[in-house]
Design a protein around this motif. Structure first.
Motif, short mmCIF file in Angstrom:
data_model
loop_
_atom_site.label_atom_id
_atom_site.label_comp_id
_atom_site.label_asym_id
_atom_site.label_seq_id
_atom_site.Cartn_x
_atom_site.Cartn_y
_atom_site.Cartn_z
N PRO A 43 0.72 2.67 -54.09
CA PRO A 43 0.53 2.44 -55.53
C PRO A 43 1.82 2.25 -56.31
CG PRO A 43 -0.46 4.53 -54.84
CD PRO A 43 0.14 3.91 -53.63
N GLU A 44 2.94 2.73 -55.75
CA GLU A 44 4.21 2.57 -56.45
C GLU A 44 4.66 1.12 -56.56
OE1 GLU A 44 3.61 4.24 -53.60
OE2 GLU A 44 5.22 3.94 -52.17
N VAL A 45 4.05 0.21 -55.79
CA VAL A 45 4.44 -1.20 -55.88
C VAL A 45 3.63 -1.96 -56.93
CG1 VAL A 45 5.28 -1.28 -53.50
CG2 VAL A 45 2.95 -2.07 -54.02
N ALA A 46 2.69 -1.32 -57.57
CA ALA A 46 1.87 -2.01 -58.58
C ALA A 46 2.72 -2.72 -59.63
CB ALA A 46 0.88 -1.05 -59.23
N PRO A 47 3.79 -2.11 -60.15
CA PRO A 47 4.59 -2.84 -61.14
C PRO A 47 5.25 -4.10 -60.56
CG PRO A 47 5.14 -0.51 -61.19
CD PRO A 47 4.25 -0.72 -60.00
N ALA A 48 5.51 -4.10 -59.25
CA ALA A 48 6.15 -5.25 -58.62
C ALA A 48 5.17 -6.34 -58.21
CB ALA A 48 6.95 -4.80 -57.41
N LEU A 49 3.90 -6.01 -58.05
CA LEU A 49 2.93 -7.01 -57.64
C LEU A 49 1.90 -7.34 -58.73
CD1 LEU A 49 2.18 -5.95 -53.96
CD2 LEU A 49 3.74 -7.72 -54.78
N ASP A 50 1.56 -6.37 -59.55
CA ASP A 50 0.55 -6.57 -60.60
C ASP A 50 1.14 -6.49 -62.00
OD1 ASP A 50 -1.61 -7.04 -58.99
OD2 ASP A 50 -2.35 -4.99 -59.03
N GLY A 51 2.44 -6.39 -62.10
CA GLY A 51 3.08 -6.31 -63.42
C GLY A 51 3.42 -7.69 -63.94
N GLY A 52 4.53 -7.76 -64.60
CA GLY A 52 4.95 -9.04 -65.16
C GLY A 52 4.30 -9.30 -66.50
N VAL A 53 4.61 -10.45 -67.05
CA VAL A 53 4.09 -10.88 -68.35
C VAL A 53 2.94 -11.85 -68.09
CG1 VAL A 53 4.66 -12.06 -70.49
CG2 VAL A 53 6.39 -10.66 -69.35
N PRO A 54 1.74 -11.56 -68.61
CA PRO A 54 0.61 -12.48 -68.37
C PRO A 54 0.94 -13.90 -68.84
CG PRO A 54 -0.15 -10.44 -69.36
CD PRO A 54 1.36 -10.41 -69.41
N LEU A 55 0.57 -14.86 -68.01
CA LEU A 55 0.77 -16.27 -68.36
C LEU A 55 -0.41 -16.78 -69.16
CD1 LEU A 55 2.15 -17.90 -65.10
CD2 LEU A 55 3.33 -17.65 -67.27
N GLU A 56 -0.13 -17.57 -70.14
CA GLU A 56 -1.18 -18.21 -70.94
C GLU A 56 -1.57 -19.51 -70.24
OE1 GLU A 56 -2.65 -16.91 -73.62
OE2 GLU A 56 -1.40 -15.13 -73.39
N THR A 57 -2.55 -19.43 -69.36
CA THR A 57 -3.03 -20.61 -68.63
C THR A 57 -4.55 -20.55 -68.57
OG1 THR A 57 -3.13 -19.61 -66.44
CG2 THR A 57 -0.99 -20.51 -67.12
N ASN A 58 -5.13 -21.59 -68.04
CA ASN A 58 -6.58 -21.62 -67.82
C ASN A 58 -6.94 -21.04 -66.45
OD1 ASN A 58 -7.10 -22.80 -70.30
ND2 ASN A 58 -6.83 -24.87 -69.48
N MET A 59 -5.94 -20.60 -65.69
CA MET A 59 -6.21 -20.03 -64.37
C MET A 59 -6.82 -18.66 -64.55
SD MET A 59 -2.94 -21.28 -62.14
CE MET A 59 -1.66 -20.79 -63.29
N TRP A 60 -7.76 -18.33 -63.68
CA TRP A 60 -8.53 -17.11 -63.86
C TRP A 60 -8.75 -16.44 -62.51
CZ3 TRP A 60 -13.25 -15.85 -61.74
CH2 TRP A 60 -13.90 -14.73 -62.28
N HIS A 61 -8.85 -15.13 -62.52
CA HIS A 61 -9.25 -14.35 -61.36
C HIS A 61 -9.97 -13.12 -61.91
CE1 HIS A 61 -9.12 -11.87 -57.77
NE2 HIS A 61 -8.90 -12.98 -57.10
N PRO A 62 -11.03 -12.63 -61.24
CA PRO A 62 -11.77 -11.49 -61.79
C PRO A 62 -10.96 -10.19 -61.89
CG PRO A 62 -12.57 -12.06 -59.59
CD PRO A 62 -11.63 -13.14 -60.01
N ILE A 63 -9.90 -10.05 -61.11
CA ILE A 63 -9.09 -8.83 -61.16
C ILE A 63 -7.99 -8.96 -62.21
CG2 ILE A 63 -7.50 -7.34 -59.88
CD1 ILE A 63 -9.18 -7.98 -57.39
N ARG A 64 -7.26 -10.04 -62.16
CA ARG A 64 -6.21 -10.30 -63.15
C ARG A 64 -5.75 -11.75 -63.07
NH1 ARG A 64 -1.27 -11.22 -61.03
NH2 ARG A 64 -0.72 -10.23 -59.05
N GLY A 65 -5.26 -12.25 -64.17
CA GLY A 65 -4.74 -13.60 -64.20
C GLY A 65 -3.30 -13.64 -63.69
N PRO A 66 -2.72 -14.82 -63.65
CA PRO A 66 -1.33 -14.94 -63.19
C PRO A 66 -0.36 -14.31 -64.17
CG PRO A 66 -2.18 -17.07 -63.88
CD PRO A 66 -3.31 -16.11 -63.97
#
Length: 129
Positions: A43-66
């Motif tokens: 779980p300590e890698v969550a900021p490195a894999l699921d963090g970042g700044v959300p992109l404003e795009t039309n791309m979608w995923h049920p868990i999280r966007g890019p």
């Protein structure tokens, strides 16, 4: 079900051009991937894999966007991945060995981005669990 995390090293001035997953191959200087299951195992890698700044795009995923890791936050994410890899190397068992392989692939991509002065795009793949 664990999804595939797609990671791409992209010059910061090309991020606005990312409007579809297919554009990654045109824009990225390197593309890598790892299992999203890492976030459960480490779980300590969550900021490195699921963090970042959300992109404003039309791309979608049920868990999280890019999301994008701007080049100034790439070294922090890389440090998290490298530290977690070292911790996993000291643990016995199949999950630790598997995690090291997955973490190493992600760290290699972030290391490339750091060396090139690029940003990293992180997105979940809808087509390959």
């Amino acid at each position: 079900m664990a999804h595939l995390v797609i990671l791409a090293s992209i010059p910061p001035d090309r991020i606005e051009e990312l409007t579809s997953p297919q554009a990654l191959s045109r824009l990225a200087t390197r593309i890598g991937h790892c299992s999203h299951f890492l976030v459960t195992v480490c779980p300590e890698v969550a900021p490195a894999l699921d963090g970042g700044v959300p992109l404003e795009t039309n791309m979608w995923h049920p868990i999280r966007g890019p999301a994008v890791y701007p080049r100034d936050s790439v070294p922090t994410a890389l440090a998290i991945l490298e530290e977690t890899t070292e911790q996993q190397r000291s643990r016995p068992g199949e999950y630790a060995a598997w995690a090291c392989g997955e973490l190493s692939r992600a760290a290699d991509l972030f290391r490339h981005a750091k060396e090139q002065g690029e940003a990293v795009i992180s997105m979940l793949d809808l087509t390959r669990p």
